[in-house]
Design a protein around this motif. Structure first.
Motif, PDB file in Angstrom:
ATOM      1  N   ILE A   1      43.865 141.996 -86.554  1.00 53.73           N
ATOM      2  CA  ILE A   1      42.779 141.863 -85.569  1.00 53.73           C
ATOM      3  C   ILE A   1      41.520 142.566 -86.095  1.00 53.73           C
ATOM      4  O   ILE A   1      40.412 142.031 -86.041  1.00 53.73           O
ATOM      5  CB  ILE A   1      43.195 142.441 -84.186  1.00 53.73           C
ATOM      6  CG1 ILE A   1      44.301 141.560 -83.577  1.00 53.73           C
ATOM      7  CG2 ILE A   1      42.002 142.547 -83.241  1.00 53.73           C
ATOM      8  CD1 ILE A   1      44.893 142.089 -82.286  1.00 53.73           C
TER       9      ILE A   1
ATOM     10  N   GLU B   1      41.378 153.919 -78.567  1.00 60.55           N
ATOM     11  CA  GLU B   1      42.326 154.630 -79.439  1.00 60.55           C
ATOM     12  C   GLU B   1      41.829 154.752 -80.878  1.00 60.55           C
ATOM     13  O   GLU B   1      42.239 155.625 -81.621  1.00 60.55           O
ATOM     14  CB  GLU B   1      43.718 153.987 -79.407  1.00 60.55           C
ATOM     15  CG  GLU B   1      43.808 152.526 -79.697  1.00 60.55           C
ATOM     16  CD  GLU B   1      43.513 151.649 -78.478  1.00 60.55           C
ATOM     17  OE1 GLU B   1      43.101 152.179 -77.440  1.00 60.55           O
ATOM     18  OE2 GLU B   1      43.682 150.427 -78.590  1.00 60.55           O
TER      19      GLU B   1
ATOM     20  N   MET C   1      45.015 146.226 -67.338  1.00 64.04           N
ATOM     21  CA  MET C   1      45.360 145.123 -68.223  1.00 64.04           C
ATOM     22  C   MET C   1      46.626 144.481 -67.699  1.00 64.04           C
ATOM     23  O   MET C   1      47.547 145.163 -67.256  1.00 64.04           O
ATOM     24  CB  MET C   1      45.588 145.634 -69.640  1.00 64.04           C
ATOM     25  CG  MET C   1      44.284 146.061 -70.251  1.00 64.04           C
ATOM     26  SD  MET C   1      44.348 146.155 -72.024  1.00 64.04           S
ATOM     27  CE  MET C   1      44.742 144.502 -72.498  1.00 64.04           C
TER      28      MET C   1
ATOM     29  N   GLY D   1      45.940 140.831 -71.289  1.00 62.04           N
ATOM     30  CA  GLY D   1      46.164 141.197 -72.693  1.00 62.04           C
ATOM     31  C   GLY D   1      47.260 140.301 -73.248  1.00 62.04           C
ATOM     32  O   GLY D   1      48.442 140.638 -73.226  1.00 62.04           O
ATOM     33  N   THR D   2      46.845 139.146 -73.731  1.00 66.28           N
ATOM     34  CA  THR D   2      47.872 138.171 -74.143  1.00 66.28           C
ATOM     35  C   THR D   2      48.661 138.617 -75.371  1.00 66.28           C
ATOM     36  O   THR D   2      49.804 138.206 -75.544  1.00 66.28           O
ATOM     37  CB  THR D   2      47.221 136.812 -74.452  1.00 66.28           C
ATOM     38  OG1 THR D   2      46.110 137.043 -75.322  1.00 66.28           O
ATOM     39  CG2 THR D   2      46.759 136.125 -73.194  1.00 66.28           C
TER      40      THR D   2
ATOM     41  N   ASP E   1      50.031 141.389 -76.069  1.00 68.80           N
ATOM     42  CA  ASP E   1      51.268 142.025 -75.624  1.00 68.80           C
ATOM     43  C   ASP E   1      52.015 141.163 -74.611  1.00 68.80           C
ATOM     44  O   ASP E   1      53.241 141.100 -74.634  1.00 68.80           O
ATOM     45  CB  ASP E   1      50.965 143.404 -75.014  1.00 68.80           C
ATOM     46  CG  ASP E   1      50.810 144.452 -76.097  1.00 68.80           C
ATOM     47  OD1 ASP E   1      51.629 144.453 -77.036  1.00 68.80           O
ATOM     48  OD2 ASP E   1      49.869 145.257 -76.024  1.00 68.80           O
TER      49      ASP E   1
ATOM     50  N   CYS F   1      41.354 139.629 -72.659  1.00 61.93           N
ATOM     51  CA  CYS F   1      40.846 140.255 -73.880  1.00 61.93           C
ATOM     52  C   CYS F   1      41.826 140.133 -75.042  1.00 61.93           C
ATOM     53  O   CYS F   1      41.590 140.687 -76.103  1.00 61.93           O
ATOM     54  CB  CYS F   1      40.466 141.704 -73.624  1.00 61.93           C
ATOM     55  SG  CYS F   1      41.830 142.670 -72.989  1.00 61.93           S
TER      56      CYS F   1
END
Ligand code: PEP
Ligand code: MG
Length: 564
Positions: A186, A292, A423, A446-447, A449, A496
């Motif tokens: 990513i 993060e 999310m 959050g696709t 995950d 996202c």
């Protein structure tokens, strides 16, 4: 030509730099030559000392205090003597002696049962790990300072290593192991960095300093390319540039369908400097700031002030456009050494994100306060990752209220009505979307995950990558449940994960009424163009067709048909 799998498109040329990581497992060995081991230990100590002194030179007053405390630990004779004795008397190897010697002192500190001492124990562990890294020789390269036009070759590149990369000077990445949905991939896509993976026996294929050209879309790599091969790659590069130029006409336009359905087209970022690309893309805001990376880019926990400044910088640069800051989402494939998190058998199902934050409330509150303070300088919202139960949301909201009170007491400004969203990346939350929507201000799906948890396929595992699919009917059902749940309660729903920029999925998402699409900034203009060519009513009809299908392959066919 060597062929791997392209997971971040683009053309790159440069010289190979091999990142050869050694086995970091600390084994107990009995050595003959204790002098050598003592020397390794001493050299590691000296190197670390030098580095800390350099950091002190460039630090603020507060940081100086912290680093001076580190220096004192490093010079502490008890620690040094303990470790040296283990080498001299037990003939242990340097790394094992360091592990044991330092751990003994850590145990002593921990037994005292005092907050101050347990913090110092954490510092000792931190320093211990750095010294062991140095003994292993892992610090001999500096990912932040690489020669110009480097093509980085590694067996596998972790997310935290990628976070430290000198993107200015890297022209491509080649690895043996790597997943298209991993954070490493990513990030490479965010920086338009060609990335080829699945090159077997990689260290036998490449040598340091070799000149290569690579195509991150097709996975083709040419070692010492001929003139003809080089021209072929250059032509592709030219085409990519032409395509990008054509898209410029979509800059600064609204994002809406032909029949006037308007959506928010926003960007994902990892570090504040990503913002330049976002502004250039004319994204309408930030839909996901993966905070993060601030933590991963640092050798130690970023302070409240450092975080505040980073969030403020982003908010100010976005000039009133929305900025959604996601709280710390560490764990899974995102490791932070100084947190010293235990190794887990199933890290993606483990101690991560909000679970870790709610278990380390003081650490969490530092971040919340930093975000709140920055909210006085722009249009910031807070987003919580990995929410799986309503209690987690309620506990977080309580902490946010506590932090607001603390700031109020000190007369520090913040946006009082700051929005708090979650999310949707765990099936339990998608299923219960309606209930969650009653207690928060927005959703973002959050696709990346959500898919892995729905179909039980680890997102970075290439062996089973064929089973990881956004076109799985169950994934599509959950996405729809999330959007419908949000809308039923009148709140906004964004997305996202990487699916938000998948051209085949976009018509379906428009049909479902998704309010916001958040993606890598280099996908913004092509998505704006695509949405501009859609008709919302036709997209709505697509839902019905897709809902009746039973398999991913049938759904893919239907989605492709839509464009024909
Ligand atoms: C997601 O899971 O879709 C997401 C956007 O978060 P991350 O990729 O950082 O896990
Ligand atoms: Mg996620």
């Amino acid at each position: 030509m060597i062929k791997g799998k392209g997971i971040s498109k683009g053309i790159g040329f440069g010289k190979i730099f091999i990142l050869e990581k050694r086995d970091r497992k600390i084994q107990k060995k009995n050595v003959e030559n204790t002098e050598d081991e003592l020397k390794k230990f001493k050299e590691a100590l000296n190197e670390e000392e030098k580095e800390i002194e350099e950091i002190i030179q460039q630090s603020s007053i507060k940081e100086k205090e912290i680093m001076n405390a580190y220096l004192m630990i490093l010079k502490d004779p008890t620690l040094i003597i303990e470790t040296e004795n283990l080498i001299k008397n037990f003939k242990y190897n340097a790394e094992y002696a360091t592990e044991e010697g330092f751990n003994k002192i850590v145990e002593m500190f921990n037994k005292i049962n005092d907050d101050y001492m347990s913090e110092r124990a954490k510092d000792i562990i931190d320093i211990k790990n750095k010294i062991i890294d140095k003994i292993f020789g892992e610090d001999n390269f500096n990912l932040k300072k690489l020669p110009q036009n480097t093509i980085l070759v590694a067996k596998e590149l972790t997310t935290s290593e990628t976070a430290k990369l000198d993107f200015e000077n890297v022209s491509g990445i080649i690895t043996e192991i790597g997943g298209v949905n991993s954070h490493t991939a990513i990030m490479a896509r965010t920086h338009s960095l060609p990335f080829v993976t699945e090159i077997h026996n990689i260290f036998e294929v490449f040598n340091n300093g070799q000149y290569v050209g690579l195509n991150g879309k097709t996975g083709e790599i040419y070692i010492n390319p001929s003139k003809e091969e080089e021209n072929k790659l250059l032509n592709i590069q030219k085409l990519i540039e032409e395509e990008n130029d054509e898209l410029k006409e979509y800059k600064d336009k609204d994002t809406k369908t032909k029949d006037g359905f308007k959506v928010e087209l926003v960007a994902n970022i990892g570090i504040p400097s990503d913002i330049e690309k976002v502004i250039e893309s004319t994204a309408e805001g930030i839909g996901l700031f993966r905070s993060e990376f601030l933590y991963m880019n640092s050798e130690k926990m970023p302070t409240e002030e450092q975080q505040f400044l980073a969030y403020k910088e982003v908010a100010e640069k976005m000039q009133g456009k929305p900025v959604i800051i996601r709280t710390l989402d560490v764990g899974g494939d995102k490791e932070i050494k100084y947190l010293n998190l235990p190794k887990e058998t199933n890290p993606f199902l483990g101690y991560r994100a909000i679970r870790l934050c709610l278990d380390n409330i003081e650490m969490f509150k530092i971040q919340i306060r930093a975000i709140l303070k920055a909210s006085a300088y722009g249009n910031i919202s807070i987003m919580i990752p990995m929410i799986s139960s309503i209690e987690e949301l309620r506990k977080t909201k309580k902490l946010v209220e506590e932090c607001k009170k603390e700031l109020e007491e000190k007369n520090i400004k913040f946006k009082e009505d700051i929005k708090l969203g979650i999310m949707i990346e765990i099936p339990s939350t998608a299923i219960m979307a309606e209930k969650f929507a009653k207690e928060c201000d927005f959703f973002s799906i959050g696709t990346n995950d959500l898919i892995q948890y729905t179909v039980a396929v680890e997102r970075g595992n290439e062996k089973i990558a064929n089973l990881y699919s956004q076109y799985h009917p169950a994934v599509i059902k959950l996405i729809k449940m999330a959007i419908d749940g949000a809308h039923k309660e009148g709140i906004f729903c964004g997305m996202c994960g990487e699916v938000a920029s998948d051209s085949k999925m976009i018509p379906l998402l428009i049909g479902m009424g998704l309010d916001e699409f958040s993606m890598n900034s280099n996908k913004i203009l092509q998505t704006r163009k695509l949405i501009g060519n859609l008709d919302k009513k036709q997209c709505e009809k697509l839902i019905e067709k897709v809902e009746n299908l039973e398999s991913s392959s049938d759904i893919i066919k239907e989605l492709k048909n839509f464009f024909e």
